[in-house]
Design a protein around this motif. Structure first.
Motif, PDB file in Angstrom:
ATOM      1  N   SER A  91       0.823  -1.204   0.000  1.00 29.10           N
ATOM      2  CA  SER A  91       0.000   0.000   0.000  1.00 29.10           C
ATOM      3  C   SER A  91       0.862   1.261   0.000  1.00 29.10           C
ATOM      4  O   SER A  91       0.409   2.327  -0.411  1.00 29.10           O
ATOM      5  CB  SER A  91      -0.933   0.003   1.207  1.00 29.10           C
ATOM      6  OG  SER A  91      -0.172  -0.031   2.415  1.00 29.10           O
ATOM      7  N   TYR A  99       0.303   0.129  -4.424  1.00 26.53           N
ATOM      8  CA  TYR A  99       0.165  -1.162  -5.097  1.00 26.53           C
ATOM      9  C   TYR A  99       0.878  -1.161  -6.453  1.00 26.53           C
ATOM     10  O   TYR A  99       0.326  -1.580  -7.479  1.00 26.53           O
ATOM     11  CB  TYR A  99      -1.313  -1.530  -5.242  1.00 26.53           C
ATOM     12  CG  TYR A  99      -2.023  -1.507  -3.912  1.00 26.53           C
ATOM     13  CD1 TYR A  99      -1.940  -2.609  -3.046  1.00 26.53           C
ATOM     14  CD2 TYR A  99      -2.713  -0.380  -3.498  1.00 26.53           C
ATOM     15  CE1 TYR A  99      -2.566  -2.570  -1.794  1.00 26.53           C
ATOM     16  CE2 TYR A  99      -3.333  -0.340  -2.254  1.00 26.53           C
ATOM     17  CZ  TYR A  99      -3.255  -1.434  -1.391  1.00 26.53           C
ATOM     18  OH  TYR A  99      -3.852  -1.409  -0.165  1.00 26.53           O
ATOM     19  N   LYS A 112      -8.043  -0.653  -4.259  1.00 27.12           N
ATOM     20  CA  LYS A 112      -7.344  -0.967  -3.003  1.00 27.12           C
ATOM     21  C   LYS A 112      -6.842   0.277  -2.275  1.00 27.12           C
ATOM     22  O   LYS A 112      -6.527   0.201  -1.075  1.00 27.12           O
ATOM     23  CB  LYS A 112      -6.150  -1.877  -3.304  1.00 27.12           C
ATOM     24  CG  LYS A 112      -6.550  -3.248  -3.838  1.00 27.12           C
ATOM     25  CD  LYS A 112      -5.313  -4.096  -4.095  1.00 27.12           C
ATOM     26  CE  LYS A 112      -5.692  -5.492  -4.604  1.00 27.12           C
ATOM     27  NZ  LYS A 112      -4.501  -6.324  -4.853  1.00 27.12           N
TER      28      LYS A 112
END
Length: 950
Positions: A706, A710, A773
């Motif tokens: 993160s 990503y 994400k």
């Protein structure tokens, strides 16, 4: 008359009859004197038998005695005797009458005879006197005079003999002069002298010594013809105008102009064979390193198989150089004949009266012209066959690329020579070089695909620093395009090169040189300057770079724009001020070079490889389709690798955002089926040979952290390098289209419309994973679930989940700035990322609202307040307009207020909402303005909509 004369002569010259015959004579005279009737007398003569008139040798006595019968009768005999007497008397009477009739003529003739006798006696006397006088003249005058005449005649004969002897002596010494003239290559003079000698020899052929000299001259003439044939053969390799003029004049003197032309073509054919054989033999023996003579007895085709790889190109070059000399000589030969015939036509001759000779000359010219024109094709065919045997004699599939390009370049130049030589399309050469090229290219392409897979699997997707004005035209592999139509060529140089191209090769190298001279030095001087340095040593250098950004004159138009619509090719509608762009550029520049293209080492290698493929295609047009097909495979594999590494995810379908278009899906399926080796048990070895294993992402690339969003930096480099590669393909499309065969152009058009244009479409699936994400949407759902929506009062304060969501976006924006310090994030990428995040946030909002069990009108108003607060704060974080899916949320919130009929129409028209969301909408409205019956009806409508999906 004759009988009368004879009778008189006999009467005068015969002796008198004897006395005993007087009685018979008297008797006859009595019979004659008797008067007779002429008719009776004629009857008596007619009764005489024919045998008495047969010949003078007839013996009448014997005849009559033989007629006597065996038994004699006196009376009969006397009667028969009297008959004979009467017949004799009749004949005698007739004779006597004839003699008397011709008596005057006899006398006259006798007088003439007497006169003749007198004349003859006088002539005899004259002749005797003449002989006597001639004898006197002979002794006094004739013998001396005739002696002088005889001596004069003898002198003249001896003078003529001396002249003849001197001529014969000169003829015998002619062979020395002929040898000297042959050494001086004065063939016309030698033939003229020899022909004159033969003519002179024929004049003195009556001398015995001349016959031997004549045969010697004939041998000499044959020897001259042999040397003349050798001299003619020399013109096949090195044409000399004066030398060839002498040879042609000599053949003209011999009357063998047509024979000379036949011999010339035979010599050219022999020269081609000998030349190529000697060139190849020299290299074979040089590489063999020994003096083995077995190569000299080999056929040319077998000899070509002994050429080594190292000597292949030098030998091919020398081979073409030697063949060029032969073809140039033939070209100059034709030129000589054209000019010679033009001079003869323009020069007024005195041959107008000699019509027959003029016709023969015209026939000879026509024959020579047709022979030379026919010889063009024949000689070029021989050249093609010799070069074809050489090309196919060695396997070039393992050659280095640059070496093979040299081979193609040499053969291409040779085909250009052939086209200018006789207008031939060089089908033999094209077919042979096509076979070698396809064989080489398949092997080369297979190796390059494996290398590309290795590059991709070891690629860390870091930015390759190139200059801001980088263009593929700066790469060495694309310099060949500049030779045809390069914008970088200065105007001062362009006309010179154009004028040079327009010159025919035979005119360009007429005075010397060779079109097959290798230009190796130029390649060593060519350098590339496309990479940027890693940082700056002073502020001045940085300042100069800023100035470069302000002056974009040297930057291609497609690189001046931050974003270009892939469908229309236009810039976005939204305008950005120059100061904003400059500040954005400077900000990006401190992070990375703002205007420099985003690409990797692998991208650069693929571009170079495309340049090499196009180089080969440009030189050899017949394999253009095969090359373009392989070029498309390079792009296909790169696109498939980027998608496989960064874009493949099973969550696409559930998102409902349509991230992968049907066109992109079809393209990926096609690439996987045609190019990717999936290790299928049903695939044949030949099919697997044409495919490449699917690449695997390097373990050094981390896409799950993160902190790096990503792997956003790697994703940007990969995706934008693919987009840059697609832009370069778009730039090259016109050039590819011109070389592609007409029948295959639909393939090229389909490749661009179905594959190249889909490169930018990969941004959505690749960046969607980051957007999905980067923000905690699940946390937002949990916070929304804790909100009470069935309130009775209108609230003025928005809920906490909105602030939490906005903080997530602020955090995302900050992390996006961190990534931009590593790699420049272009505006299209930023827009896609923000669009994905906002779409997912809005859909999460709708999903959260759909989870509400109870809701009042005031609760719906609170939802609108929360969403408006979210939009207001969000617009300060991003320049993206309009906000994606804004209507999606607003329409769902407002649907709470719809009546039963309007709700049913809403369900039918808005199928973008899920079954759960529509069902929840109906259930929440129950009790407020929708009854249970209406609820059942609406749920049935929702079920009808969902049934086709199942």
């Amino acid at each position: 008359m004759f009988l009368l004369c004879m009778y008189q002569w006999r009467m005068t010259h015969t002796t008198p009859p004897p006395a005993d015959a007087d009685a018979g004579v008297e008797e006859l005279r009595e019979l004659r004197e008797q008067p007779t009737d002429p008719q009776a007398q004629q009857e008596i003569i007619d009764s005489i038998e024919e045998v008495y008139f047969s010949s003078d040798s007839f013996d009448m006595v014997q005849y009559e005695l033989e007629k006597l019968p065996p038994d004699l009768n006196l009376l009969e005999l006397e009667e028969y005797r009297d008959k004979l007497k009467r017949q004799q008397a009749a004949v005698s009477k007739r004779v006597a009458d004839l003699i008397l009739e011709k008596q005057p003529s006899y006398v006259k003739e006798l007088e003439r005879v007497t006169s003749l006798q007198t004349n003859l006696q006088l002539a005899a006397v004259i002749c005797t006197n003449a002989r006597r006088q001639l004898h006197s003249a002979k002794e006094g005058f004739t013998e001396a005079s005739l002696g002088l005449l005889a001596n004069q005649r003898r002198r003249q004969l001896l003078t003529g003999l001396l002249k003849s002897l001197r001529t014969i002596k000169t003829l015998q010494r002619t062979d020395v002069r002929l040898s000297e003239m042959l050494e001086e290559e004065d063939y016309p003079g030698a033939i003229q002298l020899c022909l004159e000698c033969q003519k002179a020899a024929s004049t003195f052929k009556h001398y015995n010594c001349i016959s031997e000299l004549n045969s010697k001259l004939q041998d000499t003439l044959e020897q001259i013809e042999e040397q003349l044939d050798v001299a003619l053969s020399k013109t096949c390799k090195h044409f000399d105008v004066s030398h060839y003029t002498k040879v042609q004049l000599a053949y003209k003197l011999l009357g063998k102009t047509q024979t000379a032309m036949d011999q010339l073509h035979m010599h050219f054919t022999q020269a081609i064979h000998n030349t190529v054989f000697q060139v190849v033999l020299g290299y074979v023996e040089l590489c063999a390193g020994n003096a083995d003579t077995k190569f000299q007895k080999m056929p040319y085709k077998d000899l070509c198989t002994h050429i080594t790889t190292d000597s292949y190109i030098p030998c091919l070059t020398d081979l073409c150089k030697a063949l060029w000399e032969v073809m140039l000589s033939y070209h100059l030969t034709m030129q000589w004949h054209d000019e010679h015939y033009k001079e003869e036509e323009t020069t007024p001759g005195a041959d107008d009266s000699n019509t027959e000779g003029s016709d023969e000359s015209n026939v000879g010219r026509s024959y020579v012209k047709k022979k030379l024109e026919h010889g063009l094709t024949r000689i070029w065919q021989d050249v093609q066959l010799k070069v074809k045997a050489y090309l196919l004699g060695t396997d070039v599939s393992n050659f280095k690329y640059d070496d093979f390009i040299v081979v193609l370049d040499v053969i291409s130049r040779l085909m250009q020579v052939g086209e200018e030589f006789c207008g031939s399309k060089s089908e033999v050469l094209q077919e042979s070089i096509k076979r070698q090229s396809v064989n080489y290219f398949k092997n080369y392409h297979r190796t390059r695909l494996e290398e590309l897979r290795m590059f991709l699997e070891n690629e860390t997707w870091e930015l390759c620093p190139v200059k801001s004005n980088f263009s593929i035209a700066q790469l060495h592999e694309f310099r060949f395009m500049g030779q045809c139509r390069s914008p970088s060529v200065s105007p001062s140089r362009q006309p010179e090169s154009t004028e040079l191209v327009e010159l025919c090769l035979f005119e360009q190298y007429l005075q010397g040189g060779n079109p097959f001279e290798m230009q190796i030095d130029n390649k060593e001087e060519e350098t590339e300057d496309v990479l940027a340095s890693n940082g700056y040593e002073s502020d001045e250098l940085e300042k100069s770079v800023y100035q470069d950004y302000d002056s974009d004159s040297d930057v291609p138009e497609e690189l001046k724009q931050d974003y270009v619509d892939e469908q229309t090719g236009d810039a976005p509608v939204k305008s950005v001020s120059r100061e904003t762009l400059r500040s954005r550029k400077r900000s990006d520049y401190n992070l990375n070079r703002a205007n420099a293209p985003i690409l990797t080492n692998t991208t650069l290698n693929v571009i170079r490889l495309v340049g090499k493929y196009m180089q080969m295609m440009n030189i050899l047009k017949p394999i253009a389709f095969d090359v373009i097909h392989c070029v498309s495979q390079l792009f296909d594999y790169y696109l498939y690798a980027v998608y496989t590494f960064f874009g493949r995810n099973d969550m696409y379908e559930s998102s409902g955002l349509g991230l992968i278009s049907s066109r992109l899906r079809t393209t990926l399926s096609r690439i996987q089926e045609s190019l990717i080796d999936m290790v299928s048990p049903h695939a044949s070895p030949e099919e697997r040979k044409e495919k490449v294993p699917s690449p695997h992402l390097s373990q050094l690339v981390i896409l799950t952290s993160s902190d790096t969003l990503y792997g956003l930096a790697e994703r940007v480099v990969a995706t934008e390098s693919l987009v840059f590669l697609a832009e370069q393909f778009e730039f090259l499309q016109p050039h590819l289209d011109t070389t592609m065969p007409s029948a295959k152009k639909p393939f090229l058009q389909q490749f661009y419309s179905q594959t190249v244009s889909t490169a930018s479409e990969l941004r959505k699936p690749i960046y969607w994973i980051v957007a999905a994400k980067a923000i905690d949407y699940e946390q937002m759902l949990l916070l929304m679930a804790g909100v009470k929506w069935d309130i009775k009062e209108i609230m003025s304060q928005h809920n906490v989940y909105v602030d939490v969501l906005l903080k997530e976006f602020e955090k995302f924006n900050q992390r996006l700035g961190d990534v931009s310090r590593i790699v420049r994030i272009p505006l299209p990428v930023s827009n896609v990322l923000w669009e994905h995040c906002i779409r997912l946030a809005n859909r999460t909002l709708v999903e959260g609202y759909a989870n509400v069990k109870k809701c009042s009108n005031e609760g719906r108003a609170l939802m609108q307040l929360d969403f408006q607060q979210f939009l207001m704060k969000l617009e300060k974080l991003t320049d993206l307009r309009p906000i994606p899916d804004k209507e999606f949320v607003e329409t769902y919130i407002k649907a709470y207020y719809l009546t039963e009929n309007d709700m049913e129409q809403f369900i039918k028209n808005h199928r973008e909402y899920s079954m759960k969301q529509l069902t929840n909408l109906v259930n929440v409205c129950l009790g407020s303005h929708i009854n249970k019956k209406a609820r059942q009806k609406l749920l049935a409508a929702i079920d009808d909509i969902d049934r086709p999906k199942r």
